[in-house]
Write an enzyme that holds these catalytic residues in place. Structure first.
Site, PDB file in Angstrom:
ATOM      1  N   TYR A   1       0.840  -1.210   0.000  1.00  0.00           N
ATOM      2  CA  TYR A   1       0.000   0.000   0.000  1.00  0.00           C
ATOM      3  C   TYR A   1       0.871   1.254   0.000  1.00  0.00           C
ATOM      4  O   TYR A   1       0.697   2.157  -0.820  1.00  0.00           O
ATOM      5  CB  TYR A   1      -0.905  -0.027   1.229  1.00  0.00           C
ATOM      6  CG  TYR A   1      -1.897   1.122   1.315  1.00  0.00           C
ATOM      7  CD1 TYR A   1      -2.921   1.246   0.379  1.00  0.00           C
ATOM      8  CD2 TYR A   1      -1.825   2.051   2.345  1.00  0.00           C
ATOM      9  CE1 TYR A   1      -3.851   2.278   0.467  1.00  0.00           C
ATOM     10  CE2 TYR A   1      -2.752   3.086   2.443  1.00  0.00           C
ATOM     11  CZ  TYR A   1      -3.769   3.196   1.504  1.00  0.00           C
ATOM     12  OH  TYR A   1      -4.679   4.216   1.602  1.00  0.00           O
TER      13      TYR A   1
ATOM     14  N   THR B   1      -9.618   8.399   8.776  1.00  0.00           N
ATOM     15  CA  THR B   1     -10.945   9.008   8.659  1.00  0.00           C
ATOM     16  C   THR B   1     -11.995   7.954   9.003  1.00  0.00           C
ATOM     17  O   THR B   1     -11.811   6.773   8.709  1.00  0.00           O
ATOM     18  CB  THR B   1     -11.142   9.551   7.227  1.00  0.00           C
ATOM     19  OG1 THR B   1     -10.092  10.483   6.949  1.00  0.00           O
ATOM     20  CG2 THR B   1     -12.475  10.258   7.070  1.00  0.00           C
TER      21      THR B   1
END
Ligand code: UDP
Length: 318
Positions: A145, A175
């Site tokens: 990632y 988030t």
């Protein structure tokens, strides 16, 4: 404007689509439902300014008609997901970003890349300003990632410099909010789902590692402002108020009124020990800062997960 959003059925992609539509724009949503879910965009089906393409952006992509913006949000983004799907994660960060940039170039559209605080790795500078180059293990389990997103930033800058594409890069910090997948494995969704079921909260390590949690409405507002701005350098968008993961567990227990216990589990490899955005750039250049404190955002998120109770989507967290 007419914009293409890749990953439109994902957590952030779907909220972003809502925001563009609310502002009066048209949205072409693209998703292959690898980690996104049709429920997240079900309310947009039939909207006169929304259209949807079921497609993998890592493959060649054709989008008919003019576009003013391309916002590349497609990617597995939870550590559990990208550990299970490392090849897809690397492909969407590299080939997918290349294709999305190619579309932006062909359509003369502005391009916005959803990058991540993971480009800073396990940071040696705290809090993290955009000028910090990071401390990433390229061959560790998170490398698929982190390096894909670092490559994505590099190719975005290359298209800006060599091809003149008008680009934006947002570095998104943790988030949370409605439309997170119940089983996606991230800490906020895991703790809330576990608390609502009366199952033990799975605390990794001693819980002393920190994260700074941004409510989704604040995050989307920052991203929308960045897209509208002329800021071509990367910009951190996140909430700078830092909590330990143990504090988060305790807050979730308090707000759900759950009697769940907290159990210890091994800390995953290369799990960053600290994370907090330096948002000076967003404050000064975009006039943006988050407004919703963790307690309030968690109450709204808990309400969302309570509403899912009993639905097929409430599978046990992995
Ligand atoms: N974490 C945890 N329990 C969980 C899931 C995550 O203690 O059930 C921890 C994880 O080890 C990390 C932090 O919470 O330190 C945030 O993890 P998350 O997967 O949400 O995202 P990350 O910030 O690591 O990308």
């Amino acid at each position: 404007m007419r914009v293409l959003i890749t990953g439109a059925a994902g957590f952030l992609g779907s909220h972003l689509a809502d925001r563009f539509l609310r502002e009066g724009h048209s949205v072409v949503g693209l998703d292959n439902f690898l980690t996104g879910h049709p429920d997240n965009i079900a309310h947009l089906m039939g909207h006169e300014r929304f259209s949807f393409l079921r497609h993998n952006i890592s493959e060649y992509t054709y989008v008919a008609g003019p576009l003013d913006g391309v916002l590349h949000f497609a990617s597995p983004a939870s550590p559990v997901d990208y550990l299970e799907m490392p090849i897809q994660t690397l492909k969407v960060g590299s080939l997918g970003t290349h294709n999305a940039l190619g579309i932006a170039l062909a359509k003369r559209a502005r391009f916005l890349l959803a990058s991540t605080s993971e480009v800073y790795g396990d940071p040696l500078v705290h809090p993290q300003p955009e000028s910090y180059w990071g401390n990433v293990n390229p061959i560790g389990p998170r490398g698929c990632y982190d390096e894909a997103k670092r490559f994505a930033e590099a190719i975005t800058m290359a298209y800006q410099r060599a091809q003149g594409v008008d680009t934006r890069i947002v570095r998104i910090f943790n988030t949370y909010g409605p439309r997170m997948r119940p089983g996606d494995g991230r800490v906020v969704s895991n703790f809330i789902v576990q608390a609502l079921r009366g199952e033990p909260l799975t605390l990794y390590g001693d819980g002393g590692q920190t994260r700074s949690f941004c409510y989704v409405d604040d995050e989307i507002d920052g991203i929308y402002r960045l897209f509208q701005s002329d800021q071509q350098e990367p910009v951190n968008i996140g909430n700078p108020v830092e909590f330990t993961v143990r504090q988060l567990a305790e807050l979730v227990l308090e707000l759900t009124g759950s009697t769940s216990t907290i159990t210890s589990h091994p800390l995953p490899a290369d799990d960053p020990k600290v994370r907090q955005p330096d948002i000076t750039r967003a404050r000064t250049l975009l006039g943006w800062e988050p407004r919703i404190p963790l307690r309030e955002g968690l109450v709204r998120t808990i309400e969302y997960f309570r509403g899912l109770s009993g639905s097929a989507r409430m599978q046990p967290p992995t």
